[in-house]
Design a protein around this motif. Sequence first.
Motif, PDB file in Angstrom:
ATOM      1  N   SER A  86       6.947   5.091  12.514  1.00 19.89           N
ATOM      2  CA  SER A  86       5.676   5.236  11.837  1.00 19.89           C
ATOM      3  C   SER A  86       5.658   5.110  10.259  1.00 19.89           C
ATOM      4  O   SER A  86       6.673   5.688   9.665  1.00 19.89           O
ATOM      5  CB  SER A  86       5.370   6.718  12.390  1.00 19.89           C
ATOM      6  OG  SER A  86       4.423   7.330  11.317  1.00 19.89           O
ATOM      7  N   SER A 117      -0.297   4.499   0.258  1.00 21.92           N
ATOM      8  CA  SER A 117      -0.526   5.460   1.374  1.00 21.92           C
ATOM      9  C   SER A 117      -0.286   5.406   2.677  1.00 21.92           C
ATOM     10  O   SER A 117      -0.590   4.368   3.392  1.00 21.92           O
ATOM     11  CB  SER A 117      -2.163   5.706   1.152  1.00 21.92           C
ATOM     12  OG  SER A 117      -2.780   6.358   2.348  1.00 21.92           O
ATOM     13  N   SER A 118       0.682   6.372   3.121  1.00 24.83           N
ATOM     14  CA  SER A 118       0.888   6.295   4.469  1.00 24.83           C
ATOM     15  C   SER A 118      -0.359   6.193   5.622  1.00 24.83           C
ATOM     16  O   SER A 118      -0.036   5.645   6.724  1.00 24.83           O
ATOM     17  CB  SER A 118       2.055   7.277   4.917  1.00 24.83           C
ATOM     18  OG  SER A 118       1.254   8.790   4.797  1.00 24.83           O
ATOM     19  N   HIS A 119      -1.284   6.846   5.127  1.00 29.48           N
ATOM     20  CA  HIS A 119      -2.550   7.094   6.132  1.00 29.48           C
ATOM     21  C   HIS A 119      -3.120   5.609   6.142  1.00 29.48           C
ATOM     22  O   HIS A 119      -3.673   5.146   7.264  1.00 29.48           O
ATOM     23  CB  HIS A 119      -3.698   8.034   5.304  1.00 29.48           C
ATOM     24  CG  HIS A 119      -4.918   7.794   6.100  1.00 29.48           C
ATOM     25  ND1 HIS A 119      -5.089   8.200   7.381  1.00 29.48           N
ATOM     26  CD2 HIS A 119      -6.061   7.297   5.536  1.00 29.48           C
ATOM     27  CE1 HIS A 119      -6.293   8.328   7.571  1.00 29.48           C
ATOM     28  NE2 HIS A 119      -6.936   7.564   6.598  1.00 29.48           N
ATOM     29  N   PHE A 120      -3.297   4.741   5.002  1.00 29.31           N
ATOM     30  CA  PHE A 120      -3.884   3.463   5.159  1.00 29.31           C
ATOM     31  C   PHE A 120      -2.968   2.518   5.643  1.00 29.31           C
ATOM     32  O   PHE A 120      -3.240   1.462   6.134  1.00 29.31           O
ATOM     33  CB  PHE A 120      -4.354   3.002   3.855  1.00 29.31           C
ATOM     34  CG  PHE A 120      -5.742   3.740   3.243  1.00 29.31           C
ATOM     35  CD1 PHE A 120      -6.844   3.576   3.965  1.00 29.31           C
ATOM     36  CD2 PHE A 120      -5.669   4.756   2.540  1.00 29.31           C
ATOM     37  CE1 PHE A 120      -8.109   4.148   3.985  1.00 29.31           C
ATOM     38  CE2 PHE A 120      -6.849   5.625   2.269  1.00 29.31           C
ATOM     39  CZ  PHE A 120      -8.164   5.212   2.960  1.00 29.31           C
ATOM     40  N   GLN A 121      -1.537   2.693   5.397  1.00 34.29           N
ATOM     41  CA  GLN A 121      -0.653   1.858   6.159  1.00 34.29           C
ATOM     42  C   GLN A 121      -0.644   1.830   7.716  1.00 34.29           C
ATOM     43  O   GLN A 121      -0.591   0.932   8.378  1.00 34.29           O
ATOM     44  CB  GLN A 121       0.825   2.297   5.578  1.00 34.29           C
ATOM     45  CG  GLN A 121       1.188   2.264   4.439  1.00 34.29           C
ATOM     46  CD  GLN A 121       2.618   2.690   4.035  1.00 34.29           C
ATOM     47  OE1 GLN A 121       3.396   3.206   4.931  1.00 34.29           O
ATOM     48  NE2 GLN A 121       3.207   2.647   2.707  1.00 34.29           N
ATOM     49  N   TYR A 122      -1.033   2.983   8.143  1.00 33.89           N
ATOM     50  CA  TYR A 122      -1.123   3.239   9.527  1.00 33.89           C
ATOM     51  C   TYR A 122      -2.425   2.656  10.114  1.00 33.89           C
ATOM     52  O   TYR A 122      -2.370   2.223  11.177  1.00 33.89           O
ATOM     53  CB  TYR A 122      -1.106   4.611   9.897  1.00 33.89           C
ATOM     54  CG  TYR A 122      -1.007   5.193  11.405  1.00 33.89           C
ATOM     55  CD1 TYR A 122      -0.076   4.431  12.263  1.00 33.89           C
ATOM     56  CD2 TYR A 122      -1.877   5.764  11.989  1.00 33.89           C
ATOM     57  CE1 TYR A 122       0.311   5.039  13.419  1.00 33.89           C
ATOM     58  CE2 TYR A 122      -1.842   5.987  13.203  1.00 33.89           C
ATOM     59  CZ  TYR A 122      -0.695   5.508  14.192  1.00 33.89           C
ATOM     60  OH  TYR A 122      -0.652   5.877  15.457  1.00 33.89           O
ATOM     61  N   LEU A 123      -3.515   2.889   9.275  1.00 37.45           N
ATOM     62  CA  LEU A 123      -4.786   2.414   9.969  1.00 37.45           C
ATOM     63  C   LEU A 123      -4.666   0.778  10.039  1.00 37.45           C
ATOM     64  O   LEU A 123      -5.012   0.249  10.762  1.00 37.45           O
ATOM     65  CB  LEU A 123      -5.852   2.519   8.833  1.00 37.45           C
ATOM     66  CG  LEU A 123      -6.614   3.995   9.195  1.00 37.45           C
ATOM     67  CD1 LEU A 123      -7.563   4.143   8.071  1.00 37.45           C
ATOM     68  CD2 LEU A 123      -7.138   4.257  10.355  1.00 37.45           C
ATOM     69  N   GLY A 162       4.536   6.982   7.991  1.00 37.23           N
ATOM     70  CA  GLY A 162       4.685   8.092   7.325  1.00 37.23           C
ATOM     71  C   GLY A 162       6.003   8.795   7.622  1.00 37.23           C
ATOM     72  O   GLY A 162       6.222   9.590   6.768  1.00 37.23           O
ATOM     73  N   LYS A 215     -11.907   0.959   0.812  1.00 38.72           N
ATOM     74  CA  LYS A 215     -10.997   1.640   1.860  1.00 38.72           C
ATOM     75  C   LYS A 215     -12.077   2.333   2.827  1.00 38.72           C
ATOM     76  O   LYS A 215     -11.738   2.390   4.124  1.00 38.72           O
ATOM     77  CB  LYS A 215     -10.290   2.559   1.427  1.00 38.72           C
ATOM     78  CG  LYS A 215      -9.120   1.869   0.738  1.00 38.72           C
ATOM     79  CD  LYS A 215      -7.972   2.896   0.313  1.00 38.72           C
ATOM     80  CE  LYS A 215      -6.604   2.132  -0.292  1.00 38.72           C
ATOM     81  NZ  LYS A 215      -5.647   2.932  -0.958  1.00 38.72           N
ATOM     82  N   SER A 216     -13.258   2.734   2.418  1.00 35.15           N
ATOM     83  CA  SER A 216     -14.297   3.217   3.314  1.00 35.15           C
ATOM     84  C   SER A 216     -14.897   2.314   4.347  1.00 35.15           C
ATOM     85  O   SER A 216     -15.227   2.790   5.364  1.00 35.15           O
ATOM     86  CB  SER A 216     -15.543   3.785   2.747  1.00 35.15           C
ATOM     87  OG  SER A 216     -16.292   2.860   1.817  1.00 35.15           O
ATOM     88  N   GLU A 275       0.758  -1.294   0.126  1.00 35.13           N
ATOM     89  CA  GLU A 275      -0.102   0.139  -0.016  1.00 35.13           C
ATOM     90  C   GLU A 275       0.988   1.379  -0.084  1.00 35.13           C
ATOM     91  O   GLU A 275       1.967   1.238   0.828  1.00 35.13           O
ATOM     92  CB  GLU A 275      -1.045  -0.063   1.207  1.00 35.13           C
ATOM     93  CG  GLU A 275      -1.550   1.289   1.497  1.00 35.13           C
ATOM     94  CD  GLU A 275      -2.797   1.685   0.461  1.00 35.13           C
ATOM     95  OE1 GLU A 275      -2.567   2.836  -0.225  1.00 35.13           O
ATOM     96  OE2 GLU A 275      -3.654   1.056   0.211  1.00 35.13           O
TER      97      GLU A 275
END
Length: 199
Positions: free
Chosen positions: A196, A63-69, A198, A159-160, A61
């Motif tokens: 992290s 996206s750092s946002h979705f990696q973190y989620l 990100g 993703k939603s 993945e």
Amino acid sequence: ELQAWKTPGGHRRISAESLQRWLAHSRVGMVPPAAQRVARPRRSPARAARPARPPRILLIEDSSHFQYLVQLLVRQRFAHAELHVAPDGISGLVSFGQLQPDVLIVDILLPGIDGASMLLGLRRHELCGSCGLIVLTALDEAARRDYAHALQGVPVVHKSELVRELPLRIAAALAERGRDAPASAGTAQPSHEDQSPGS
């Protein structure tokens, strides 16, 4: 060697034929893992003898946002598992061969090589036989029609709905492979390699 070209928008793409040749000649252990390990299973001091290796989950993945989620979900719900993250298709392929994960979670739209082409190649590779596949995407059902040939029979999580659906898909994939140790409501202890996504 993987053959690539650039699209008019500057994105790098790799041909399916090139991917097939690369997979056919790849060998596990020839290159260091490209994925960053972001979660290590909790150790139980009461156990003297260690069981078989913990389940491995590989997330590809960008996206750092979705990696973190996903990192948070795995730590909270699957503290017995290892999570490895690769930020693009190329490093994801290398990591897949090196790690031989129990579960592979892959985005459709990735830099380097799209997730659909990757799935087509991996499903023909002998290492993929014991791996559970999950697709993670922001594309709606209409936009996914162009990738239907690659997604056939593969669970797709929008993703939603990631927080609600992904843990259920992971649990089912692990259970099918006999790796369904009880999920934990706690948090896995991070290793010294943790960073992290990100950063």
